[in-house]
Design a protein around this motif. Structure first.
Motif, short mmCIF file in Angstrom:
data_model
loop_
_atom_site.label_atom_id
_atom_site.label_comp_id
_atom_site.label_asym_id
_atom_site.label_seq_id
_atom_site.Cartn_x
_atom_site.Cartn_y
_atom_site.Cartn_z
N SER A 40 0.82 -1.21 0.00
CA SER A 40 0.00 0.00 0.00
C SER A 40 0.85 1.26 0.00
O SER A 40 1.94 1.30 0.56
N GLY A 73 3.21 -2.79 3.94
CA GLY A 73 2.08 -1.93 3.66
C GLY A 73 0.83 -2.74 3.37
O GLY A 73 0.51 -3.02 2.22
N SER A 75 -3.23 -3.41 3.36
CA SER A 75 -4.48 -2.66 3.26
C SER A 75 -5.66 -3.61 3.35
O SER A 75 -5.70 -4.64 2.65
N ALA A 97 -5.16 1.01 6.23
CA ALA A 97 -3.85 0.57 5.74
C ALA A 97 -2.80 0.84 6.81
O ALA A 97 -2.91 1.82 7.56
N THR A 119 -0.30 4.55 9.90
CA THR A 119 -1.64 3.97 9.72
C THR A 119 -2.53 5.00 9.02
O THR A 119 -2.39 6.21 9.26
N HIS A 172 -5.73 5.44 -5.89
CA HIS A 172 -5.39 4.07 -6.29
C HIS A 172 -5.70 3.91 -7.77
O HIS A 172 -6.76 4.31 -8.24
N MET A 195 -3.36 3.17 -2.54
CA MET A 195 -3.74 2.78 -1.19
C MET A 195 -4.12 1.32 -1.07
O MET A 195 -3.93 0.71 -0.02
N CYS A 196 -4.69 0.74 -2.09
CA CYS A 196 -5.16 -0.65 -2.01
C CYS A 196 -4.06 -1.67 -2.23
O CYS A 196 -4.30 -2.88 -2.09
N GLY A 197 -2.87 -1.22 -2.60
CA GLY A 197 -1.74 -2.12 -2.73
C GLY A 197 -1.32 -2.41 -4.16
O GLY A 197 -2.10 -2.24 -5.10
N ASN A 200 -3.71 -6.76 -5.00
CA ASN A 200 -4.96 -6.66 -4.26
C ASN A 200 -5.86 -7.82 -4.67
O ASN A 200 -5.97 -8.13 -5.85
#
Length: 207
Positions: A40, A73, A75, A97, A119, A172, A195-197, A200
């Motif tokens: 993330s 990281g 999420s 995350a 975080t 993202h 943000m979601c990696g 995912n």
């Protein structure tokens, strides 16, 4: 001749795509999902600086130290999509995350490591484009842009720690994702950035 051949190939690809769409499962009108991602964006600051550079810049800790990542990281998220046309859906994705690292100062013992925790809680409106469908398989791309509330906590044995809250841009880009399963319930796997990696995965179910 080359131009004619290229046009023929493009027409064949378009025809195959239309045929595949016609025999595929319909996309549900509304769907919910849950996911877990790795890599993330929470572990990076604005200019793609990792946590080592963050503590050097914010607290003036000596450069040349070594970071020891406890995770990369992670999420955890939930999302909702509503189909507005055959290929396009709009929705909302949100989640939590976190990334944790320690920073070993030059010349210090490992047990004197300084700990860095990031975080974030994020909420992002999203647009998804399903660009290929064939039977139980759907391929898509998506983009999300919103806000994240981030907490930066840096602790050490010395009184030079940091604990502050920040509001930052969240985004993202799901470059390519694949969904597999029934119309009403399916799993998905996605590669992207944000943000979601970087990776995912999760599941969706129709509502």
């Amino acid at each position: 001749m080359k131009r004619t051949t290229m046009m023929a190939v493009l027409l064949l690809i378009m025809a195959a795509t239309v045929q595949a769409q016609s025999i595929s499962d319909e996309i549900p009108e509304s769907e919910f999902g849950f996911s877990i991602g790795f890599g993330s964006q929470v572990m990076h600051d604005g200019n793609y600086n990792d946590m080592r550079h963050y503590v050097e810049r914010e607290l003036g800790w000596a450069s040349g130290g070594t970071e020891h990542f406890y995770n990369i990281g992670v999420s955890l998220g939930g999302e909702y999509y509503r189909q507005i046309s055959t290929p396009f859906a709009v929705g909302l994705t949100g989640g939590f995350a976190m990334a944790t690292s320690s920073y070993e100062m030059p010349g210090e013992m490992r047990n004197n490591d300084k700990k860095v925790e990031l975080t974030s809680i994020y909420v992002m409106p999203a647009v998804r484009w399903t660009w290929f469908r064939y039977k139980k398989v759907r391929l898509y791309s998506r983009g999300c842009l919103g806000v994240r509330w981030q907490n930066v906590k840096i602790s050490s044995l010395e009184p030079d720690g940091l604990d502050k809250h920040q509001t930052k841009l969240a985004y993202h880009l799901g470059a390519a994702g694949a969904e597999l399963g029934h119309k009403n319930a399916h799993v998905f796997f996605e590669v992207g950035y944000g943000m979601c990696g970087v990776v995912n995965m999760g599941f969706h179910f129709a509502w």
